[in-house]
Scaffold this active site. Structure first.
Site: not given
Length: 310
Positions: A137, A140-141
């Site tokens: 993701c 997300c990261d």
């Protein structure tokens, strides 16, 4: 399980399912959550650190977040049972029968929150370095790779979208695709082809993720020549799709590539059955969107119980 009808049976005990349970209990519904693993979890528990969920400016581990939401659902009175739902069928008086093994339960409404999981490359080093440079993701990261070199694996819309997002953060992005042309829609390809920060590695697959404490590179193989090579990267984002375990719902619900179709109120094509979170057809799979879906699904279930009067 008892044959007494429950107001709401929630299938799936992750963050989405627990959120649905919390809101359903606030509407004074009789709630039963069927959780395969028990104790909460789902995809959230796989995240080593969650830094983009509101309310936790310093971040929180996925396991702790999942456990907190599960505890909150338990505290408000939601009942949890360790069971794997295997079949849903119509019952008398407009109810639904949910079967799990040799037991079954009647439900006025059902909320499906089983989630979905990223497809894995299934190569050495991938599992060992999850959360240490292996991600599924970018939103997300991606923040962790500002100015660094990363790779994205895949050739569809999701992979191209991830690569474009990362190009705004990373210093260099390598898009690795097993074929000689992308599968992404043409407008997406127009954005990525020729992008100054994106290098596309054609006809290539990942054979191994390299590194000890964190990702240091990838071992690649050209599918046409068989030649092996190594690509130094600080992180790799795998974007080859998600898997939704919905085969047991085939013929009951309208689906697309295994994901459940809903409207904006989380209603499926079957009255009294709702779906929330990663299990449904959605352009974005985040904890925050799953929570929002679950909130709406619980509201819709409440409205159904009140107005349908079953």
């Amino acid at each position: 399980m008892s044959e007494v009808a429950r107001d709401c049976v929630i299938i799936g005990g992750g963050v989405s399912g627990c959120t649905a349970a919390i809101y359903a209990k606030r509407y004074s519904l009789d709630v039963l959550v069927l959780d395969t693993l028990g104790g909460g979890g789902g995809a959230t528990a796989m995240a080593s650190l969650v830094e983009n969920y509101p309310g936790f400016p310093g971040g929180i581990t996925g396991v702790e977040l999942a456990e907190r939401v599960h505890q909150q659902a338990t505290d408000v009175g939601a009942e949890f049972r360790v069971a794997t739902a295997e079949h849903i069928e119509p019952a008398a008086d407009g109810l639904w029968r949910v079967s799990a093994g040799d037991e079954s339960v009647l439900a006025r409404t059902v909320i499906l929150t089983m989630g979905a999981f990223p497809r894995s490359l299934r190569v050495p080093g991938e599992v060992e370095l999850r959360g240490k440079g292996v991600s599924y993701c970018a939103t997300c990261d991606g923040f962790f790779y500002r100015g660094k070199t990363v790779a994205v694996v895949g050739g569809g819309n999701a992979a191209v979208d991830e690569a474009l997002y990362l190009a705004g953060l990373a210093g260099q992005v390598h898009l690795i695709h097993r074929r000689d042309q992308l599968r992404a829609e043409s407008y997406m390809q127009d954005k990525i082809l020729g992008h100054e920060k994106v290098q596309i590695v054609w006809d290539t697959v990942v054979k191994r993720v390299l590194g000890e404490a964190g990702v240091e590179g990838l071992e690649l193989q050209n599918v046409k020549t068989g030649a092996l090579s190594q690509l130094p990267v600080d992180g790799v984002f795998i974007a080859i799709g998600h898997i939704a375990k919905t085969e047991w719902l085939a013929g009951l619900l309208q689906m697309e590539d295994g994901f459940i179709r809903t409207d904006e109120l989380m209603r499926t094509n079957q009255p009294g059955i709702f779906a929330a979170g990663d299990i449904r057809v959605t352009p974005l799979r985040q904890i925050s969107t799953a929570v929002g879906d679950a909130t709406m699904a619980a509201y819709s279930a409440y409205q159904y119980v009140v107005h349908e009067g079953h």
